[in-house]
Design a protein around this motif. Structure first.
Motif, short mmCIF file in Angstrom:
data_model
loop_
_atom_site.label_atom_id
_atom_site.label_comp_id
_atom_site.label_asym_id
_atom_site.label_seq_id
_atom_site.Cartn_x
_atom_site.Cartn_y
_atom_site.Cartn_z
N MET A 1 0.93 -1.02 0.18
CA MET A 1 -0.16 0.07 -0.19
C MET A 1 0.86 1.24 0.09
O MET A 1 1.98 1.55 0.72
CB MET A 1 -0.72 -0.12 1.17
N PRO A 2 0.61 2.38 -0.61
CA PRO A 2 1.51 3.21 -0.96
C PRO A 2 1.42 4.29 0.12
O PRO A 2 0.32 4.21 0.86
CB PRO A 2 1.08 4.17 -2.10
N ASP A 3 2.48 5.12 0.67
CA ASP A 3 2.32 5.98 1.60
C ASP A 3 1.80 7.36 1.39
O ASP A 3 2.53 7.84 0.60
CB ASP A 3 3.85 5.94 2.36
N TYR A 4 0.77 7.70 1.74
CA TYR A 4 0.17 8.97 1.31
C TYR A 4 0.80 10.05 2.42
O TYR A 4 0.56 9.80 3.32
CB TYR A 4 -1.24 9.07 1.10
N HIS A 5 0.94 11.32 1.72
CA HIS A 5 1.22 12.49 2.65
C HIS A 5 -0.05 13.70 2.23
O HIS A 5 -0.23 13.60 1.01
CB HIS A 5 2.64 13.04 2.57
N PRO A 6 -0.35 14.35 3.20
CA PRO A 6 -1.27 15.37 2.78
C PRO A 6 -0.69 16.32 2.14
O PRO A 6 0.41 16.67 2.20
CB PRO A 6 -1.52 15.94 4.22
N TYR A 7 -1.24 16.86 1.40
CA TYR A 7 -0.65 18.08 0.19
C TYR A 7 -0.51 19.14 1.10
O TYR A 7 -1.43 19.70 2.02
CB TYR A 7 -1.75 18.43 -0.87
N ASP A 8 0.53 19.87 0.74
CA ASP A 8 0.79 21.24 1.48
C ASP A 8 0.89 22.24 0.55
O ASP A 8 1.78 22.29 -0.24
CB ASP A 8 2.30 21.04 2.20
N PHE A 9 -0.15 23.09 0.51
CA PHE A 9 -0.33 24.06 -0.35
C PHE A 9 0.86 25.12 -0.28
O PHE A 9 1.36 25.80 -1.41
CB PHE A 9 -1.55 24.90 -0.27
N ALA A 10 1.60 25.34 0.86
CA ALA A 10 2.57 26.22 0.90
C ALA A 10 3.68 25.95 -0.06
O ALA A 10 4.58 26.78 -0.31
CB ALA A 10 3.11 26.27 2.26
N ALA A 11 3.96 24.68 -0.23
CA ALA A 11 5.11 24.27 -1.11
C ALA A 11 4.73 24.74 -2.46
O ALA A 11 5.75 24.60 -3.23
CB ALA A 11 5.41 22.63 -0.99
N ALA A 12 3.62 24.83 -2.73
CA ALA A 12 3.29 25.32 -4.23
C ALA A 12 3.34 26.91 -4.59
O ALA A 12 3.27 27.21 -5.84
CB ALA A 12 1.82 24.69 -4.58
N LEU A 13 3.42 27.43 -3.37
CA LEU A 13 3.32 29.08 -3.51
C LEU A 13 4.77 29.51 -3.83
O LEU A 13 5.72 30.08 -2.75
CB LEU A 13 2.68 29.34 -2.21
N VAL A 14 5.38 29.23 -4.90
CA VAL A 14 6.91 29.39 -5.18
C VAL A 14 7.04 30.96 -5.60
O VAL A 14 8.10 31.36 -5.87
CB VAL A 14 7.19 28.48 -6.23
N ASP A 15 6.12 31.56 -6.13
CA ASP A 15 6.42 32.85 -6.75
C ASP A 15 5.14 34.01 -6.45
O ASP A 15 4.20 33.59 -6.07
CB ASP A 15 6.61 32.92 -8.20
N ALA A 16 5.27 35.13 -6.87
CA ALA A 16 4.11 36.03 -6.58
C ALA A 16 2.86 35.83 -7.40
O ALA A 16 1.89 36.11 -6.63
CB ALA A 16 4.78 37.56 -7.24
N ALA A 17 3.01 35.33 -8.54
CA ALA A 17 1.97 35.14 -9.32
C ALA A 17 1.01 33.71 -8.74
O ALA A 17 -0.11 34.01 -8.68
CB ALA A 17 2.41 34.50 -10.68
N SER A 18 1.98 32.77 -8.02
CA SER A 18 1.08 31.70 -7.44
C SER A 18 0.29 32.12 -6.07
O SER A 18 -0.83 31.90 -5.89
CB SER A 18 1.81 30.50 -7.25
N ILE A 19 0.87 33.16 -5.49
CA ILE A 19 0.65 33.46 -4.11
C ILE A 19 -0.72 34.41 -4.61
O ILE A 19 -1.64 34.49 -3.80
CB ILE A 19 1.62 34.36 -3.52
#
Length: 94
Positions: A1-19
């Motif tokens: 069974m795969p080990d799932y981790h909760p998605y962290d939105f903070a990791a996707a906020l890499v630049d001003a446009a994404s924020i």
């Protein structure tokens, strides 16, 4: 069974446009608690120390504001937004 981790939105906020997109979407429901929670995620992505330096607010004040978003003051919100290069602008409701 795969080990799932909760998605962290903070990791996707890499630049001003994404924020900007993330916070704009958080404003859509019209619930300021939702926006405050999103701003907390942005704070995690930028780092409290960086925000404290850019806002000239005490580290403790930024940390307290971002860990209790229901108590986020408008002055602190505006300071954090300015530190990440954004401003609130009123617009007509559609």
């Amino acid at each position: 069974m795969p080990d799932y981790h909760p998605y962290d939105f903070a990791a996707a906020l890499v630049d001003a446009a994404s924020i900007k997109t993330f916070l704009s979407e958080a404003l859509q429901p019209g619930d300021m608690r939702y926006f405050s929670a999103a701003l907390t995620i942005v704070g995690r992505s930028k780092g409290i120390t960086e925000l404290a330096v850019k806002t000239a607010l005490p580290h403790e004040q930024i940390a307290a504001a971002l860990t209790a978003p229901d108590n986020l003051r408008s002055a602190t919100t505006c300071a954090i937004l300015q530190a990440i290069g954004l401003q609130l602008h009123p617009s007509s409701a559609s």
